[in-house]
Design a protein around this motif. Structure first.
Motif, PDB file in Angstrom:
ATOM      1  N   THR A 202       0.857  -1.179   0.000  1.00 61.88           N
ATOM      2  CA  THR A 202       0.000   0.000   0.000  1.00 61.88           C
ATOM      3  C   THR A 202       0.898   1.235   0.000  1.00 61.88           C
ATOM      4  O   THR A 202       2.083   1.135  -0.294  1.00 61.88           O
ATOM      5  CB  THR A 202      -0.973  -0.018   1.197  1.00 61.88           C
ATOM      6  OG1 THR A 202      -1.923   1.036   1.070  1.00 61.88           O
ATOM      7  CG2 THR A 202      -0.243   0.110   2.519  1.00 61.88           C
ATOM      8  N   SER A 203       0.363   2.403   0.320  1.00 62.50           N
ATOM      9  CA  SER A 203       1.191   3.606   0.368  1.00 62.50           C
ATOM     10  C   SER A 203       1.048   4.291   1.716  1.00 62.50           C
ATOM     11  O   SER A 203       0.134   3.984   2.498  1.00 62.50           O
ATOM     12  CB  SER A 203       0.792   4.577  -0.751  1.00 62.50           C
ATOM     13  OG  SER A 203      -0.322   5.365  -0.360  1.00 62.50           O
ATOM     14  N   THR A 204       1.931   5.231   1.956  1.00 68.44           N
ATOM     15  CA  THR A 204       1.910   5.975   3.220  1.00 68.44           C
ATOM     16  C   THR A 204       0.819   7.028   3.270  1.00 68.44           C
ATOM     17  O   THR A 204       0.579   7.608   4.341  1.00 68.44           O
ATOM     18  CB  THR A 204       3.261   6.676   3.438  1.00 68.44           C
ATOM     19  OG1 THR A 204       3.566   7.470   2.286  1.00 68.44           O
ATOM     20  CG2 THR A 204       4.374   5.668   3.672  1.00 68.44           C
TER      21      THR A 204
ATOM     22  N   LEU B 227      -2.148  -8.708  -2.137  1.00 69.49           N
ATOM     23  CA  LEU B 227      -2.951  -7.545  -2.522  1.00 69.49           C
ATOM     24  C   LEU B 227      -2.085  -6.307  -2.637  1.00 69.49           C
ATOM     25  O   LEU B 227      -1.160  -6.105  -1.846  1.00 69.49           O
ATOM     26  CB  LEU B 227      -4.040  -7.286  -1.469  1.00 69.49           C
ATOM     27  CG  LEU B 227      -4.930  -6.046  -1.641  1.00 69.49           C
ATOM     28  CD1 LEU B 227      -5.862  -6.210  -2.826  1.00 69.49           C
ATOM     29  CD2 LEU B 227      -5.716  -5.756  -0.364  1.00 69.49           C
ATOM     30  N   VAL B 228      -2.418  -5.477  -3.603  1.00 71.12           N
ATOM     31  CA  VAL B 228      -1.934  -4.093  -3.663  1.00 71.12           C
ATOM     32  C   VAL B 228      -3.156  -3.200  -3.516  1.00 71.12           C
ATOM     33  O   VAL B 228      -4.115  -3.318  -4.277  1.00 71.12           O
ATOM     34  CB  VAL B 228      -1.206  -3.799  -4.990  1.00 71.12           C
ATOM     35  CG1 VAL B 228      -0.849  -2.318  -5.076  1.00 71.12           C
ATOM     36  CG2 VAL B 228       0.038  -4.669  -5.129  1.00 71.12           C
TER      37      VAL B 228
ATOM     38  N   PHE C 119      -5.707  -6.409  -6.977  1.00 70.76           N
ATOM     39  CA  PHE C 119      -5.613  -4.955  -6.885  1.00 70.76           C
ATOM     40  C   PHE C 119      -6.914  -4.364  -6.374  1.00 70.76           C
ATOM     41  O   PHE C 119      -7.992  -4.625  -6.910  1.00 70.76           O
ATOM     42  CB  PHE C 119      -5.275  -4.334  -8.234  1.00 70.76           C
ATOM     43  CG  PHE C 119      -5.255  -2.825  -8.208  1.00 70.76           C
ATOM     44  CD1 PHE C 119      -4.376  -2.146  -7.370  1.00 70.76           C
ATOM     45  CD2 PHE C 119      -6.127  -2.081  -8.995  1.00 70.76           C
ATOM     46  CE1 PHE C 119      -4.359  -0.751  -7.323  1.00 70.76           C
ATOM     47  CE2 PHE C 119      -6.112  -0.691  -8.957  1.00 70.76           C
ATOM     48  CZ  PHE C 119      -5.224  -0.025  -8.115  1.00 70.76           C
ATOM     49  N   HIS C 120      -6.788  -3.547  -5.330  1.00 67.14           N
ATOM     50  CA  HIS C 120      -7.918  -2.812  -4.772  1.00 67.14           C
ATOM     51  C   HIS C 120      -7.658  -1.325  -4.912  1.00 67.14           C
ATOM     52  O   HIS C 120      -6.566  -0.835  -4.587  1.00 67.14           O
ATOM     53  CB  HIS C 120      -8.107  -3.143  -3.286  1.00 67.14           C
ATOM     54  CG  HIS C 120      -8.952  -2.141  -2.553  1.00 67.14           C
ATOM     55  ND1 HIS C 120      -8.481  -1.389  -1.495  1.00 67.14           N
ATOM     56  CD2 HIS C 120     -10.241  -1.745  -2.739  1.00 67.14           C
ATOM     57  CE1 HIS C 120      -9.439  -0.592  -1.055  1.00 67.14           C
ATOM     58  NE2 HIS C 120     -10.507  -0.781  -1.790  1.00 67.14           N
ATOM     59  N   CYS C 121      -8.657  -0.587  -5.391  1.00 64.73           N
ATOM     60  CA  CYS C 121      -8.553   0.872  -5.524  1.00 64.73           C
ATOM     61  C   CYS C 121      -9.619   1.543  -4.668  1.00 64.73           C
ATOM     62  O   CYS C 121     -10.815   1.295  -4.842  1.00 64.73           O
ATOM     63  CB  CYS C 121      -8.722   1.300  -6.977  1.00 64.73           C
ATOM     64  SG  CYS C 121      -8.624   3.094  -7.209  1.00 64.73           S
TER      65      CYS C 121
END
Length: 409
Positions: free
Chosen positions: A93-95, A142-143, A172-174
């Motif tokens: 994931t991202s920060t 997962l991303v 992938f989850h958005c």
């Protein structure tokens, strides 16, 4: 009434949405799972709304599950992915994700031993796709990455990200809560496994959202019970809310089809230009990155944000500093901290988020008072408003431009 520039927190319900909802709060009160005519009418209304949301997102209606919020959709998608294959124990994931994603993943890391990779962003809030590619290993389940940031409005290339993730065999989850209904979005072009939307971000009611689940994507219900929502989300549906979500999706699709988002971008850019021209020592967060049409995040040097907010509120202008979910917290924005924004601008950050309801007259009214508000905040806060910042270079954008997206970006 005052001027409302906090549409990333929530939008006003469109009058047409309210009209569509009212019958299901009065006469059409049936349970959609009931076998009689009252239930049938409610069920038909739900399925009509499902078609409308599907049309906005460019996906088959049967792939949508109605939820109560974006947070519910995000949690459901993440749990579904990580529970699907016990051999895959890694999530990327991202920060700068919304806290409902970050806190869910932190819980899974701390209590289930999941490995979670938090990708950094640069000074403009952009993601390094080469680094993303390198972090997707064979044991990645997962991303999970957002489409548009709720604080800065910075857009990420969701189509490219989704294709990259799928080429490496991960799900992938958005989180598209801030994207859907504001910018064109079609799941025909984006190979996402899960995508989350929330109606109150595009003039629908609070308490109604949707989760897209691609065919073949693993799924575990967050709520167990009855067989509502194809057996994937138990509990009697919020019929009025779902109808309102469907109407809001219909209106958003019409708005986008005539380029409404581009006109909104012009209004945002006009506001941004006026602020930068008339007020010294201001930076725009993510100025050099693509941004969603409605969002402007600024840092005002030497002007404490709590004073800016109070002064604007006293003059009937509603703005915010960060996510509404975190507004009670005194901690610095995790998004801006991750971007390396220096304390001078971090402490003076405002988020101005517009909607199709806003007008040029409101922008001009804001600019009559905002320079005065900044002057007051600087005086009361002890800031001069003219000092050079050691990291970002203040008004001129000199110094480390990558840190804050200074006005020259």
């Amino acid at each position: 009434m005052g001027v409302y520039f906090d549409n990333n927190a929530t939008t006003p319900v469109d009058p047409q949405v309210l009209e569509a909802m009212l019958p299901f709060l009065r006469d059409c009160f049936g349970n959609p799972s009931s076998p009689h005519q009252y239930g049938s009418r409610a069920k038909e209304a739900i399925e009509g709304a499902r078609e409308a949301v599907a049309a906005l997102l460019g996906c088959p209606a049967e792939r949508l599950i109605f939820t109560c919020s974006g947070s519910e959709g995000n949690n459901t998608a993440i749990l579904s992915a990580v529970l699907a294959d016990p051999g895959k124990r890694r999530v990327v994931t991202s920060t700068v994700e919304h806290h409902c994603v970050l806190r869910r993943l932190e819980y899974l890391r701390d209590h289930m031993g999941l490995e979670v990779v938090f990708l950094p962003v640069d000074g403009q809030g952009r993601l390094d796709l080469d680094r993303l590619a390198g972090e997707i290993t064979p044991d990645t389940a997962l991303v999970s990455l957002m489409g548009a940031n709720n604080e800065t409005g910075v857009l990420w290339p969701v189509r490219e990200i989704a294709a990259l993730v799928k080429s490496r065999g991960a799900l992938f989850h958005c989180d598209a809560v801030q994207l859907a209904g504001k910018e064109p979005l079609s799941l025909k072009d984006i190979p996402a496994d899960y995508l989350t939307v929330s109606g109150h971000k595009f003039h629908g009611p609070k308490g109604a959202g949707a989760l897209y689940v691609a065919r073949g994507a693993p799924f575990t219900p967050l709520l167990f019970g009855g067989m509502q929502e194809f057996g994937r989300r138990a509990g009697t549906q919020n019929v009025a809310g779902i109808v309102g979500l469907g109407k809001a999706a219909e209106l958003a699709r019409a708005f986008l089809s005539v380029g409404g988002h581009e006109r909104l971008r012009e209004l945002r850019d006009h506001l941004e230009g006026r602020i930068l021209a008339e007020i010294d020592d201001v930076v725009v967060h993510g100025a050099a990155a693509p941004r969603i049409a409605n969002t402007l995040g600024i840092g005002v040097g030497g002007a404490p944000q709590e004073i800016l907010l109070a002064e604007l509120n006293d003059r009937d202008f509603a703005v915010s500093t960060t996510s509404a979910c975190e507004s009670a917290s005194t901690a610095a924005s995790h998004v801006l901290t991750a971007m390396g924004v220096s304390g001078r601008y971090l402490r003076g950050t405002l988020r101005l988020s517009l909607s199709r309801c806003n007008t040029i007259e409101e922008v001009e009214a804001f600019m009559v008072v905002f320079p005065q508000v900044v002057a007051t905040a600087r005086r009361l806060g002890g800031g001069s408003g003219s000092g050079r910042d050691e990291v970002s270079g203040g008004r001129s954008g000199e110094g480390r431009e990558e840190a804050s997206g200074g006005r020259g970006a």
